[in-house]
Motif scaffolding. Structure first.
Motif, PDB file in Angstrom:
ATOM      1  N   LEU A  48      32.308  -9.807  14.002  1.00 38.12           N
ATOM      2  CA  LEU A  48      32.669  -8.392  14.097  1.00 38.12           C
ATOM      3  C   LEU A  48      34.019  -8.233  14.803  1.00 38.12           C
ATOM      4  O   LEU A  48      34.836  -7.386  14.421  1.00 38.12           O
ATOM      5  CB  LEU A  48      31.581  -7.623  14.843  1.00 38.12           C
ATOM      6  N   ALA A  49      34.260  -9.055  15.829  1.00 41.24           N
ATOM      7  CA  ALA A  49      35.546  -8.996  16.520  1.00 41.24           C
ATOM      8  C   ALA A  49      36.684  -9.413  15.591  1.00 41.24           C
ATOM      9  O   ALA A  49      37.769  -8.813  15.598  1.00 41.24           O
ATOM     10  CB  ALA A  49      35.515  -9.884  17.767  1.00 41.24           C
ATOM     11  N   GLN A  50      36.451 -10.431  14.772  1.00 35.22           N
ATOM     12  CA  GLN A  50      37.504 -10.854  13.844  1.00 35.22           C
ATOM     13  C   GLN A  50      37.744  -9.825  12.757  1.00 35.22           C
ATOM     14  O   GLN A  50      38.832  -9.802  12.158  1.00 35.22           O
ATOM     15  CB  GLN A  50      37.154 -12.218  13.240  1.00 35.22           C
ATOM     16  N   LEU A  51      36.777  -8.956  12.527  1.00 35.65           N
ATOM     17  CA  LEU A  51      36.959  -7.856  11.584  1.00 35.65           C
ATOM     18  C   LEU A  51      37.621  -6.652  12.227  1.00 35.65           C
ATOM     19  O   LEU A  51      37.822  -5.632  11.562  1.00 35.65           O
ATOM     20  CB  LEU A  51      35.608  -7.467  10.985  1.00 35.65           C
TER      21      LEU A  51
ATOM     22  N   ARG B 231      38.704  -9.353  22.973  1.00 32.14           N
ATOM     23  CA  ARG B 231      37.976  -8.475  22.048  1.00 32.14           C
ATOM     24  C   ARG B 231      36.463  -8.606  22.175  1.00 32.14           C
ATOM     25  O   ARG B 231      35.735  -7.708  21.768  1.00 32.14           O
ATOM     26  CB  ARG B 231      38.358  -8.801  20.596  1.00 32.14           C
ATOM     27  N   ALA B 232      36.009  -9.736  22.685  1.00 35.70           N
ATOM     28  CA  ALA B 232      34.573 -10.004  22.717  1.00 35.70           C
ATOM     29  C   ALA B 232      34.192 -10.544  24.088  1.00 35.70           C
ATOM     30  O   ALA B 232      34.697 -11.590  24.511  1.00 35.70           O
ATOM     31  CB  ALA B 232      34.198 -11.003  21.631  1.00 35.70           C
ATOM     32  N   ARG B 233      33.291  -9.854  24.781  1.00 39.53           N
ATOM     33  CA  ARG B 233      32.773 -10.369  26.041  1.00 39.53           C
ATOM     34  C   ARG B 233      31.252 -10.429  25.950  1.00 39.53           C
ATOM     35  O   ARG B 233      30.634  -9.711  25.166  1.00 39.53           O
ATOM     36  CB  ARG B 233      33.214  -9.526  27.234  1.00 39.53           C
TER      37      ARG B 233
ATOM     38  N   MET C 149      33.299 -20.081  22.765  1.00 41.87           N
ATOM     39  CA  MET C 149      33.801 -19.896  21.409  1.00 41.87           C
ATOM     40  C   MET C 149      34.799 -18.743  21.348  1.00 41.87           C
ATOM     41  O   MET C 149      35.789 -18.811  20.592  1.00 41.87           O
ATOM     42  CB  MET C 149      32.633 -19.651  20.456  1.00 41.87           C
ATOM     43  N   ALA C 150      34.570 -17.702  22.099  1.00 37.65           N
ATOM     44  CA  ALA C 150      35.531 -16.590  22.139  1.00 37.65           C
ATOM     45  C   ALA C 150      36.896 -17.084  22.611  1.00 37.65           C
ATOM     46  O   ALA C 150      37.943 -16.685  22.070  1.00 37.65           O
ATOM     47  CB  ALA C 150      35.013 -15.473  23.039  1.00 37.65           C
ATOM     48  N   GLU C 151      36.898 -17.943  23.618  1.00 36.53           N
ATOM     49  CA  GLU C 151      38.162 -18.520  24.103  1.00 36.53           C
ATOM     50  C   GLU C 151      38.800 -19.391  23.031  1.00 36.53           C
ATOM     51  O   GLU C 151      40.013 -19.315  22.787  1.00 36.53           O
ATOM     52  CB  GLU C 151      37.905 -19.343  25.369  1.00 36.53           C
ATOM     53  N   GLU C 152      37.985 -20.218  22.373  1.00 36.42           N
ATOM     54  CA  GLU C 152      38.515 -21.101  21.331  1.00 36.42           C
ATOM     55  C   GLU C 152      39.188 -20.307  20.220  1.00 36.42           C
ATOM     56  O   GLU C 152      40.243 -20.709  19.702  1.00 36.42           O
ATOM     57  CB  GLU C 152      37.387 -21.951  20.746  1.00 36.42           C
ATOM     58  N   LEU C 153      38.600 -19.175  19.858  1.00 38.34           N
ATOM     59  CA  LEU C 153      39.111 -18.376  18.752  1.00 38.34           C
ATOM     60  C   LEU C 153      40.196 -17.385  19.176  1.00 38.34           C
ATOM     61  O   LEU C 153      40.734 -16.672  18.330  1.00 38.34           O
ATOM     62  CB  LEU C 153      37.971 -17.609  18.091  1.00 38.34           C
TER      63      LEU C 153
END
Length: 283
Positions: free
Chosen positions: A78-81, A110-112, A101-105
């Motif tokens: 959803l964050a990538q969208l 945008r996502a916590r 994974m949020a850090e990796e991407l």
């Protein structure tokens, strides 16, 4: 049986089971995240179509709360969208993996992710009427003893005019299990309604057939449609959409067969609906 939704044997047993599942799921093909790493989405076809119907112009500027997010693959999709997402899950290893994974991407802004039992969410994230969308899908409320309180929490977080998007296995399908019926079909195993949880002792994991869990005991609840829809109505929400599907995005029974795009369904006669989805509107 009345249980405390915020503490007790049921919660500790379920949390231990899901904590153990996290590394298995991260390593499994079932939760392959290559599309996510390539900048895409891992939303299943049912949920992806539902989100597109709700937000035909995209998710840019939309604030989403994802309840029972596991290790965040759908949250990050959803964050990538374009959405800004807060994911909540009661498993510490799951939340840690979601944050990693949020850090990796490159999506940490945008996502916590917050570690919390759903029923404690208002204490961990005290932001009433702050979300455009509450999102929760696949294998969620069956782990919760109190759907009426779940509905009140959803309503508490939604902005006026905000919406809940919910998709899950159909309670009619959850009455069935196994492959010992005629022609390898599942048999009737569980009651459609009742106050007692099903306390299940199984070392199997749906994402890794070879795994054998150590924390095998889980507590699960059947929630009839009337309970779910009634709970949302009593919380002040209006159900705008409701649909039953004869497909589901995992192999729910051995008799079900691939139908494309990661969906499974009955090989012939549509014996019972396998999934449901709904959209509910906040006043």
């Amino acid at each position: 049986m009345t249980v405390d939704p915020r503490a007790g044997e049921w919660l500790e047993a379920n949390r231990a089971n899901w904590d153990e599942r996290v590394p298995l799921h991260v390593a499994s093909e079932f939760y392959d995240r290559s599309a996510l790493r390539a900048g895409g989405s891992l939303l299943d076809p049912i949920a992806a179509a539902g989100i597109e119907r709700l937000f035909p112009d995209g998710l840019e500027g939309v604030r989403v709360l994802h309840l029972q997010c596991h290790f965040g693959s759908d949250s990050l999709s959803l964050a990538q969208l374009g959405a800004t997402v807060v994911g909540i899950d009661f498993s510490q290893p799951a939340v840690e993996e979601a944050r990693r994974m949020a850090e990796e991407l490159g999506l940490a802004e945008r996502a916590r992710f917050i570690e919390a039992n759903v029923y404690d969410a208002r204490h961990m994230l005290p932001e009433p009427e702050s979300f455009d969308l509450v999102f929760t899908t696949w294998g969620t409320i069956g782990w919760l003893p109190d759907v009426a309180e779940w509905a009140r929490i959803v309503a508490w977080y939604l902005k006026p005019g905000g919406r809940l998007y919910f998709a899950d296995g159909h309670p009619a399908a959850y009455m069935l299990d196994g492959d010992d019926g005629p022609d390898g079909l599942p048999s009737l195993r569980y009651a459609y309604a009742g106050d007692e949880p099903d306390v299940v002792d199984s070392g199997e994991d749906y994402a890794d057939p070879d795994a054998r869990l150590q924390h095998t005991r889980t507590w699960e609840w059947m929630h009839p449609l009337s309970e779910v829809l009634g709970g949302l109505r009593e919380a002040g929400l209006t159900v705008e959409e409701f649909a039953e599907h004869y497909q589901v995005p995992w192999r729910i029974f051995p008799a079900t067969v691939p139908q494309g795009h990661g969906l499974y369904g009955w090989p012939g006669t549509r014996w019972a609906p396998l999934s449901m989805e709904l959209v509910a509107l906040a006043p």
